[in-house]
Design a protein around this motif. Structure first.
Motif, PDB file in Angstrom:
ATOM      1  N   GLN A 188       0.817  -1.201   0.000  1.00 42.50           N
ATOM      2  CA  GLN A 188       0.000   0.000   0.000  1.00 42.50           C
ATOM      3  C   GLN A 188       0.859   1.262   0.000  1.00 42.50           C
ATOM      4  N   GLU A 189       1.961   1.237   0.764  1.00 41.22           N
ATOM      5  CA  GLU A 189       2.845   2.399   0.791  1.00 41.22           C
ATOM      6  C   GLU A 189       3.437   2.633  -0.604  1.00 41.22           C
ATOM      7  N   PHE A 190       3.832   1.559  -1.284  1.00 41.03           N
ATOM      8  CA  PHE A 190       4.356   1.711  -2.637  1.00 41.03           C
ATOM      9  C   PHE A 190       3.291   2.277  -3.569  1.00 41.03           C
ATOM     10  N   LEU A 191       2.071   1.727  -3.531  1.00 43.48           N
ATOM     11  CA  LEU A 191       1.003   2.181  -4.426  1.00 43.48           C
ATOM     12  C   LEU A 191       0.632   3.640  -4.184  1.00 43.48           C
ATOM     13  N   ALA A 192       0.775   4.103  -2.955  1.00 45.77           N
ATOM     14  CA  ALA A 192       0.443   5.490  -2.617  1.00 45.77           C
ATOM     15  C   ALA A 192       1.598   6.455  -2.897  1.00 45.77           C
ATOM     16  N   SER A 193       2.749   5.925  -3.268  1.00 46.67           N
ATOM     17  CA  SER A 193       3.936   6.763  -3.464  1.00 46.67           C
ATOM     18  C   SER A 193       3.932   7.407  -4.847  1.00 46.67           C
ATOM     19  N   ASP A 194       4.858   8.343  -5.024  1.00 50.86           N
ATOM     20  CA  ASP A 194       5.058   8.988  -6.325  1.00 50.86           C
ATOM     21  C   ASP A 194       6.013   8.186  -7.207  1.00 50.86           C
ATOM     22  N   TYR A 195       6.414   6.992  -6.780  1.00 54.57           N
ATOM     23  CA  TYR A 195       7.422   6.214  -7.487  1.00 54.57           C
ATOM     24  C   TYR A 195       6.850   5.151  -8.425  1.00 54.57           C
ATOM     25  N   VAL A 196       5.561   4.905  -8.374  1.00 54.43           N
ATOM     26  CA  VAL A 196       4.980   3.812  -9.163  1.00 54.43           C
ATOM     27  C   VAL A 196       5.286   3.985 -10.645  1.00 54.43           C
ATOM     28  N   ASP A 197       5.047   5.176 -11.184  1.00 52.65           N
ATOM     29  CA  ASP A 197       5.218   5.393 -12.621  1.00 52.65           C
ATOM     30  C   ASP A 197       6.672   5.356 -13.077  1.00 52.65           C
ATOM     31  N   GLU A 198       7.603   5.603 -12.178  1.00 54.11           N
ATOM     32  CA  GLU A 198       9.009   5.602 -12.584  1.00 54.11           C
ATOM     33  C   GLU A 198       9.756   4.327 -12.201  1.00 54.11           C
ATOM     34  N   THR A 199       9.073   3.383 -11.587  1.00 53.04           N
ATOM     35  CA  THR A 199       9.704   2.130 -11.166  1.00 53.04           C
ATOM     36  C   THR A 199       9.943   1.234 -12.367  1.00 53.04           C
ATOM     37  N   ARG A 200      11.174   0.780 -12.516  1.00 54.59           N
ATOM     38  CA  ARG A 200      11.543  -0.080 -13.643  1.00 54.59           C
ATOM     39  C   ARG A 200      11.596  -1.550 -13.275  1.00 54.59           C
ATOM     40  N   CYS A 201      11.582  -1.850 -11.977  1.00 60.53           N
ATOM     41  CA  CYS A 201      11.650  -3.234 -11.516  1.00 60.53           C
ATOM     42  C   CYS A 201      11.244  -3.256 -10.045  1.00 60.53           C
ATOM     43  N   LEU A 202      10.491  -4.273  -9.665  1.00 61.66           N
ATOM     44  CA  LEU A 202      10.124  -4.465  -8.264  1.00 61.66           C
ATOM     45  C   LEU A 202      10.677  -5.793  -7.779  1.00 61.66           C
ATOM     46  N   ILE A 203      11.173  -5.791  -6.551  1.00 59.44           N
ATOM     47  CA  ILE A 203      11.561  -7.021  -5.885  1.00 59.44           C
ATOM     48  C   ILE A 203      10.599  -7.168  -4.720  1.00 59.44           C
ATOM     49  N   LEU A 204       9.747  -8.180  -4.798  1.00 57.90           N
ATOM     50  CA  LEU A 204       8.700  -8.363  -3.802  1.00 57.90           C
ATOM     51  C   LEU A 204       8.862  -9.689  -3.082  1.00 57.90           C
ATOM     52  N   ASP A 205       8.671  -9.642  -1.783  1.00 61.00           N
ATOM     53  CA  ASP A 205       8.571 -10.885  -1.031  1.00 61.00           C
ATOM     54  C   ASP A 205       7.149 -11.393  -1.205  1.00 61.00           C
ATOM     55  N   VAL A 206       6.973 -12.678  -1.302  1.00 56.64           N
ATOM     56  CA  VAL A 206       5.630 -13.243  -1.395  1.00 56.64           C
ATOM     57  C   VAL A 206       4.846 -12.857  -0.143  1.00 56.64           C
TER      58      VAL A 206
ATOM     59  N   ARG B 216       0.150  -6.868   5.409  1.00 56.98           N
ATOM     60  CA  ARG B 216      -1.140  -6.330   4.948  1.00 56.98           C
ATOM     61  C   ARG B 216      -1.505  -6.664   3.504  1.00 56.98           C
ATOM     62  N   MET B 217      -0.570  -6.700   2.588  1.00 57.71           N
ATOM     63  CA  MET B 217      -0.844  -7.015   1.182  1.00 57.71           C
ATOM     64  C   MET B 217       0.293  -7.899   0.698  1.00 57.71           C
ATOM     65  N   SER B 218      -0.022  -9.110   0.278  1.00 54.96           N
ATOM     66  CA  SER B 218       1.046 -10.016  -0.160  1.00 54.96           C
ATOM     67  C   SER B 218       1.681  -9.493  -1.452  1.00 54.96           C
ATOM     68  N   GLY B 219       2.844 -10.010  -1.762  1.00 57.69           N
ATOM     69  CA  GLY B 219       3.483  -9.657  -3.022  1.00 57.69           C
ATOM     70  C   GLY B 219       2.619 -10.027  -4.213  1.00 57.69           C
ATOM     71  N   LEU B 220       1.946 -11.178  -4.122  1.00 58.59           N
ATOM     72  CA  LEU B 220       1.060 -11.604  -5.209  1.00 58.59           C
ATOM     73  C   LEU B 220      -0.144 -10.670  -5.337  1.00 58.59           C
ATOM     74  N   ASP B 221      -0.661 -10.193  -4.204  1.00 60.59           N
ATOM     75  CA  ASP B 221      -1.779  -9.241  -4.245  1.00 60.59           C
ATOM     76  C   ASP B 221      -1.342  -7.915  -4.872  1.00 60.59           C
TER      77      ASP B 221
END
Length: 109
Positions: free
Chosen positions: A24-42, A46-51
């Motif tokens: 949720q913090e990532f989705l609310a940030s100003d970085y979503v549109d400029e992110t070229r790659c995400l490294i997510l833990d499953v 609050r919100m899984s990596g898959l979610d």
């Protein structure tokens, strides 16, 4: 904690990196549109990596995703790839495995 050490490792490898405490913090940030790659833990709070991956797909945000997990669950791995993951790393993984995964994600291959 991996979330705190991973950005330092990525910066040492020459990448710009930022950590977020939740999807949720990532989705609310100003970085979503400029992110070229995400490294997510499953497993994330609050919100899984898959979610998060599903939500990005729903928003038509095409960000290459590398999943990391300590869970050896083939169904989770298959789901991540069906939803567009580029790599899936099991903990513990080597620095070179991470570097290879990031390079694949950034190259679009």
């Amino acid at each position: 904690m991996l979330r705190e050490s991973l950005p330092d490792l990525l910066r040492e490898m020459g990448f710009a990196a930022r950590a977020f405490s939740s999807g949720q913090e990532f989705l609310a940030s100003d970085y979503v549109d400029e992110t070229r790659c995400l490294i997510l833990d499953v497993a994330m709070p609050r919100m899984s990596g898959l979610d998060l991956q599903e939500e990005l797909n729903r928003r038509r945000q095409a960000i290459p995703i590398i999943f990391i997990t300590g869970q050896k669950d083939e169904e989770i791995r298959k789901r991540a790839f069906r939803q567009g993951a580029v790599k899936f790393l099991y903990k513990p993984f080597s620095d070179s495995d991470l570097l290879d995964a990031v390079n694949v994600a950034l190259s679009g291959k």
